[in-house]
Motif scaffolding. Structure first.
Motif: not given
Length: 295
Positions: A37-45
């Motif tokens: 599983i991976g994410h597409a586009g980081t969001l700040d914590p």
């Protein structure tokens, strides 16, 4: 029985504040026993909202999922400069000389269209293989070069003398913290981000996302939903088998010059009988190439 370990698709997570994007992925892996599983586009914590997560073989489509335009909403506070460009950082400077709302709106006009933007020094940007936030935390901040981004819309509403609400429609790679920082610098009082929520990452909306603890295999969306406007090419089973085996010669024998494909940069190919999407073709230098096979 369907499980995330046997499927390839997309999960739309409504990320809570307080978790990094990597922590969200880690919790999904642990909950569902799925390693891929991976994410597409980081969001700040501290940001909330839409985090697009790719599951199984669909992780190979992450670069396409990241590329869509974004919509963010949140608040900007004026009169503060911080080391992180948001209210959770160390305050470096304060100002009582706050702008009126009309001045903020006039200043924001500069930040619509094509921009050159310096990322925050506390960010996931890499320089020579090192993350900017890692270098800053050990007292060796990196020199970050301006990057070209595009802001389609920058709408504002007053909240108080110190705070405004915003909604920004922008390209991939735009840092909202940088927008806040630069707008405050132009107005001479400083500014920082005080809240942030991602409402959309094209073609997906947070309205279709669920909180982390509510997501299950039934919420897994087919990977082809990432390409809602991409033309489809129907192929026979033997042609799909040849593509899966890496036979690029097949593409040269197919008729891909019709009006249905005029101007297309990519195609989703599907099984002619079942209609099941099987993979993605891309056009490079006037030739079609297999990008991803998911059959």
């Amino acid at each position: 029985m369907r499980t995330l370990t046997t499927e390839a698709g997309i999960l739309l997570v409504d990320k809570p504040a307080g978790l990094s994007s990597a922590q969200v992925v880690g919790r999904l892996k642990k909950k569902h026993g799925c390693k891929r599983i991976g994410h597409a586009g980081t969001l700040d914590p501290m940001a909330t909202g839409l985090l697009v997560c790719m599951v199984g073989a669909a992780t190979r489509l992450a670069s396409y999922a990241e590329a869509g335009s974004k919509i963010y909403a949140g608040t900007i506070d004026f009169g503060y400069v911080t080391d992180t460009d948001d209210i959770w950082g160390e305050v470096l400077n304060r100002s009582e000389n706050l702008p009126i709302f009309s001045e903020v709106c006039e200043g924001a006009k500069k930040y619509c269209g094509q921009l050159w933007q310096v990322p925050p020094r506390i960010s996931a940007v890499k320089v020579r293989g090192q993350r900017a936030y890692q270098a800053a935390r050990v007292g060796k901040p990196l020199k970050l070069e301006p990057r070209q981004v595009y802001v389609h819309k920058f709408d504002l509403l007053p909240v108080s003398r110190q705070r405004v609400f915003f909604r920004v429609h922008c390209s991939k790679g735009t840092y909202i913290r940088s927008l806040a920082r630069d707008l405050g610098a132009d107005l001479g009082c400083g500014a920082c981000l005080s809240s942030l929520r991602r409402e959309a990452s094209a073609p997906f909306s947070v309205s279709k996302a669920k909180p982390l603890e509510q997501l299950g295999v039934a919420d897994l969306q087919h990977w082809s939903r990432l390409f809602p406007e991409t033309p489809r090419l129907d192929l026979d089973a033997w042609e799909i088998d040849r593509l899966r085996d890496g036979d690029q010669r097949l593409l040269g024998a197919l008729s891909l010059t019709g009006s249905d494909f005029a101007g297309a940069a990519r195609l989703v190919y599907a099984d002619r009988v079942s209609g099941r999407a099987c993979g993605l073709l891309v056009k490079r230098q006037d030739s079609w190439r297999l990008a991803v096979n998911l059959s």
